[in-house]
Motif scaffolding. Structure first.
Motif, PDB file in Angstrom:
ATOM      1  N   THR A 166      -8.697  -0.785   6.901  1.00 38.57           N
ATOM      2  CA  THR A 166      -9.683  -2.235   6.826  1.00 38.57           C
ATOM      3  C   THR A 166      -8.543  -3.335   7.074  1.00 38.57           C
ATOM      4  O   THR A 166      -8.898  -4.289   7.659  1.00 38.57           O
ATOM      5  CB  THR A 166     -10.370  -2.283   5.457  1.00 38.57           C
ATOM      6  OG1 THR A 166      -9.029  -2.677   4.389  1.00 38.57           O
ATOM      7  CG2 THR A 166     -10.986  -1.546   5.223  1.00 38.57           C
ATOM      8  N   VAL A 198      -7.507   3.106   2.097  1.00 38.16           N
ATOM      9  CA  VAL A 198      -8.659   2.064   2.744  1.00 38.16           C
ATOM     10  C   VAL A 198      -7.986   0.758   2.920  1.00 38.16           C
ATOM     11  O   VAL A 198      -8.445   0.406   4.166  1.00 38.16           O
ATOM     12  CB  VAL A 198      -9.282   1.605   1.267  1.00 38.16           C
ATOM     13  CG1 VAL A 198     -10.168   0.311   1.471  1.00 38.16           C
ATOM     14  CG2 VAL A 198     -10.134   2.665   0.710  1.00 38.16           C
ATOM     15  N   SER A 199      -6.650   0.264   2.512  1.00 39.63           N
ATOM     16  CA  SER A 199      -6.027  -0.711   3.160  1.00 39.63           C
ATOM     17  C   SER A 199      -5.377  -0.746   4.490  1.00 39.63           C
ATOM     18  O   SER A 199      -5.694  -1.310   5.110  1.00 39.63           O
ATOM     19  CB  SER A 199      -4.895  -1.020   2.141  1.00 39.63           C
ATOM     20  OG  SER A 199      -3.971  -2.070   2.601  1.00 39.63           O
ATOM     21  N   ASP A 247      -6.855  -4.942   5.136  1.00 38.36           N
ATOM     22  CA  ASP A 247      -7.040  -5.993   4.219  1.00 38.36           C
ATOM     23  C   ASP A 247      -6.054  -5.657   3.174  1.00 38.36           C
ATOM     24  O   ASP A 247      -5.634  -4.649   2.467  1.00 38.36           O
ATOM     25  CB  ASP A 247      -8.388  -5.913   3.335  1.00 38.36           C
ATOM     26  CG  ASP A 247      -8.790  -6.927   2.376  1.00 38.36           C
ATOM     27  OD1 ASP A 247      -7.870  -7.736   2.217  1.00 38.36           O
ATOM     28  OD2 ASP A 247      -9.813  -7.249   1.984  1.00 38.36           O
ATOM     29  N   LEU A 284      -6.660   4.062  -2.334  1.00 37.84           N
ATOM     30  CA  LEU A 284      -6.792   2.502  -2.181  1.00 37.84           C
ATOM     31  C   LEU A 284      -5.788   2.557  -0.832  1.00 37.84           C
ATOM     32  O   LEU A 284      -6.095   1.477  -0.216  1.00 37.84           O
ATOM     33  CB  LEU A 284      -6.223   1.991  -3.327  1.00 37.84           C
ATOM     34  CG  LEU A 284      -7.298   1.874  -4.633  1.00 37.84           C
ATOM     35  CD1 LEU A 284      -6.755   1.490  -5.852  1.00 37.84           C
ATOM     36  CD2 LEU A 284      -8.464   1.160  -4.274  1.00 37.84           C
ATOM     37  N   VAL A 300      -5.568  -6.926   0.118  1.00 42.27           N
ATOM     38  CA  VAL A 300      -5.990  -7.113  -1.201  1.00 42.27           C
ATOM     39  C   VAL A 300      -6.050  -5.438  -1.600  1.00 42.27           C
ATOM     40  O   VAL A 300      -5.554  -5.460  -2.929  1.00 42.27           O
ATOM     41  CB  VAL A 300      -7.548  -7.664  -1.296  1.00 42.27           C
ATOM     42  CG1 VAL A 300      -7.911  -7.496  -2.682  1.00 42.27           C
ATOM     43  CG2 VAL A 300      -7.338  -9.091  -0.942  1.00 42.27           C
ATOM     44  N   TRP A 301      -6.378  -4.597  -0.676  1.00 43.64           N
ATOM     45  CA  TRP A 301      -6.630  -3.192  -1.085  1.00 43.64           C
ATOM     46  C   TRP A 301      -5.354  -2.701  -1.124  1.00 43.64           C
ATOM     47  O   TRP A 301      -4.933  -1.745  -2.298  1.00 43.64           O
ATOM     48  CB  TRP A 301      -7.129  -2.404   0.038  1.00 43.64           C
ATOM     49  CG  TRP A 301      -8.721  -2.834  -0.080  1.00 43.64           C
ATOM     50  CD1 TRP A 301      -9.310  -3.380   1.026  1.00 43.64           C
ATOM     51  CD2 TRP A 301      -9.713  -2.249  -0.855  1.00 43.64           C
ATOM     52  NE1 TRP A 301     -10.652  -3.623   0.664  1.00 43.64           N
ATOM     53  CE2 TRP A 301     -10.860  -2.799  -0.634  1.00 43.64           C
ATOM     54  CE3 TRP A 301      -9.697  -1.412  -2.040  1.00 43.64           C
ATOM     55  CZ2 TRP A 301     -12.018  -2.702  -1.474  1.00 43.64           C
ATOM     56  CZ3 TRP A 301     -10.702  -1.328  -2.716  1.00 43.64           C
ATOM     57  CH2 TRP A 301     -12.011  -1.641  -2.325  1.00 43.64           C
ATOM     58  N   ALA A 324       0.938  -1.235   0.013  1.00 44.39           N
ATOM     59  CA  ALA A 324       0.009  -0.004  -0.015  1.00 44.39           C
ATOM     60  C   ALA A 324       0.806   1.430   0.082  1.00 44.39           C
ATOM     61  O   ALA A 324       0.637   2.200  -0.722  1.00 44.39           O
ATOM     62  CB  ALA A 324      -0.984  -0.178   1.326  1.00 44.39           C
ATOM     63  N   ALA A 333      -3.790  -3.756  -4.638  1.00 45.48           N
ATOM     64  CA  ALA A 333      -4.666  -2.902  -5.656  1.00 45.48           C
ATOM     65  C   ALA A 333      -4.190  -1.425  -5.702  1.00 45.48           C
ATOM     66  O   ALA A 333      -3.981  -0.822  -6.791  1.00 45.48           O
ATOM     67  CB  ALA A 333      -6.104  -2.761  -5.164  1.00 45.48           C
ATOM     68  N   ALA A 334      -3.616  -0.783  -4.551  1.00 43.74           N
ATOM     69  CA  ALA A 334      -3.078   0.483  -4.477  1.00 43.74           C
ATOM     70  C   ALA A 334      -1.677   0.324  -5.110  1.00 43.74           C
ATOM     71  O   ALA A 334      -1.131   1.165  -5.973  1.00 43.74           O
ATOM     72  CB  ALA A 334      -2.817   0.932  -3.076  1.00 43.74           C
TER      73      ALA A 334
END
Length: 526
Positions: A478, A474-475, A480, A471, A482-483, A405, A486-487
């Motif tokens: 949360t 958000v990671s 998570d 993103l 996955v975020w 992230a 994605a970032a």
């Protein structure tokens, strides 16, 4: 002689302000700011004299005076650089003795707006000692010793990077001193943290700090009057001796630096290269992109104006480690902030070319080729540096799960910055220091409006890199992973798209603005 130099200095200032309305506006605003600070200080001194006792007055005056000297060392660098209308090199051709040169330089430092405001401000501290008449009388000459210390320390700091024989010496010393000043804040923060860990309350820590500073060059001049007010004559004499010794040492060291600066004229650095050795130009691909890439990368690796930026970038994690610890949020976020600063280094990079930019135009390479070559040169240094900083900070923080992230946000900011700078540097040129100049010296033609352009560049970069940043946030919220990945994907992918668009748009823009940029560069005052 000193009066003549000061008259010429103010005539140059008056002519400059008359020709450049925006600099006149900045001059007026800075004068009003200085008057406002002075008024607030006088009001504070009156309140301190009326409602507080000797202990409070001692702490306020010593700490305030010490910070004032530090401000004279750091302020010119942070705000606009040391005023350079008159310096040792400009006065060297004239038949002045070294003592006359030093008096002229000290006079210009003391009679500028900062010098005048400082003098009036420290004289206002005499109000604090009205209940102790002897201390009030003694305070007048001793606080003026503090002003002299401010001026001499500031002048010496400015000359250190120009008076040690040769361009490389100036570059090394200037950079080392600059880094030392940047690290002053974390060092002081660490001292406060140590005092805090001992269980002392804030007032006790301030008293301890004032007691220590009273025996240092920073606080000695300000400690004389409070010692006299308390009837402590021996400590007062000791503080006075330290203050006088500080001025003597500053004067002697400055004298040696001035001697070197005026007796050893600048020489252009040269180096013999074996036949056929082309350096980076022999490694990079042939053609316009390869040549521009090699030239840009050579600048990033050899030009001290770029190297100073590279030296400052890794200090961000160090600063936040001192202030918030290795597990602090800002330490983990530091790679993103470092990327943001790194992204804006080249927002007006054609300015660093100077009049040599005319050679680039004469080659006939396209604007897109120039933009792409410069971007690759910057990315060859910037991307590895940011990746290393991100990995190291994540490992030290013990939070490797957030690495994707943070890396995604950092690379997204960096790549978006390259795209924005590809356009901005085709539109903006600013006065910049010449190669080998002191990092403390202001550049003629600089003003506050030009300085604000970098904030506009940063704003655009943050908007364009928002997808990766969001993103990453958000990671972090949360937890998570996955975020986070994605970032990283969005940061690299979307950042590359922004960089590519920047090269295309900036290339077309440079085709149109190139000759005008060269004219503006040649018009900069020297």
């Amino acid at each position: 002689m000193v009066a003549t130099v000061l008259k010429l200095r103010y005539r140059v200032l008056g002519n400059t302000l008359a020709r450049r309305p925006w600099q006149l506006v900045g001059f007026i605003l800075s004068s009003l700011w200085g008057l406002g600070v002075l008024g607030g200080l006088v009001a504070g001194m009156v309140a301190l004299a009326m409602f507080q006792g000797l202990d409070a007055a001692r702490v306020v005056v010593i700490l305030g005076g010490s910070l004032l000297i530090l401000g004279w060392l750091v302020g010119p660098i942070v705000v606009a650089g040391l005023e350079s209308t008159v310096d040792a090199e400009r006065l060297a051709p004239f038949p002045f003795t070294r003592r006359q040169v030093m008096l002229a330089l000290a006079g210009t430092g003391a009679t500028g707006i900062p010098g005048i405001v400082t003098t009036l401000a420290v004289l206002a501290t005499v109000i604090v000692w009205v209940r102790w008449p002897v201390a009030a009388v003694i305070a007048v000459p001793t606080v003026l010793l503090g002003v002299v210390t401010c001026v001499l320390a500031s002048r010496l700091m400015g000359e250190l990077s120009t008076g040690l024989g040769g361009r490389r010496g100036r570059e090394i010393v200037g950079t080392v001193v600059l880094v030392a000043l940047i690290m002053t804040g974390p060092i002081l923060t660490g001292i406060v943290a140590l005092l805090d860990s001992a269980g002392s309350d804030l007032w006790t820590r301030l008293q301890q700090a004032a007691g220590i500073l009273a025996w240092t060059p920073l606080g000695a001049a300000w400690a004389v009057a409070p010692s006299v007010a308390a009837g402590e004559w021996l400590p007062a004499l000791a503080s006075l001796a330290i203050a006088l010794a500080t001025i003597a040492v500053l004067w002697i060291v400055w004298d040696r630096v001035i001697e070197t600066a005026t007796s050893s004229p600048r020489q252009r650095a040269s180096r013999t290269v074996a036949a056929g050795k082309l350096g980076l130009f022999g490694v990079m691909p042939t053609g316009g992109v390869g040549a521009t890439w090699a030239r840009s990368l050579s600048g990033w690796l050899r030009d001290p104006r770029y190297l100073r930026q590279l030296l400052v970038i890794p200090l961000f994690p160090v600063l936040f480690a001192f202030t918030g610890g290795l597990d602090g949020f800002m330490f983990i976020l530091s790679p993103v902030l470092a990327a943001l600063v790194m992204a804006a280094v080249g927002y007006a990079d054609i300015s660093f070319d100077g009049s040599a930019f005319g050679t680039t135009l004469a080659t006939g390479i396209s604007g897109r080729t120039d933009r792409l070559g410069r971007l690759l040169g910057a990315a060859s240094v910037g991307i590895p540096l940011i990746v290393v900083i991100t990995v190291v900070t994540s490992v030290l923080a013990g939070d490797a799960a957030r690495l994707p992230a943070v890396l995604g946000a950092a690379l997204g900011v960096l790549l978006a910055g390259y795209g924005v700078c590809a356009v901005s540097s085709a539109l903006i040129v600013t006065p910049v220091p010449a190669p080998g100049d002191s990092p403390f010296k202001s550049t003629p033609g600089q003003n506050s409006i030009v300085g604000l352009l970098v904030f506009a560049v940063w704003a655009v970069v943050l908007v364009l890199s928002a997808p990766a940043i969001v993103l990453a946030i958000v990671s972090a919220v949360t937890g998570d992973a996955v975020w986070g990945w994605a970032a990283l994907a969005v940061g690299i992918g979307f950042g590359a798209i922004v960089a590519a668009v920047g090269v295309l748009v900036g290339g077309r823009t440079l085709q149109r603005t190139g000759p005008d940029l060269l004219v503006r560069i040649k018009a900069f005052p020297t």
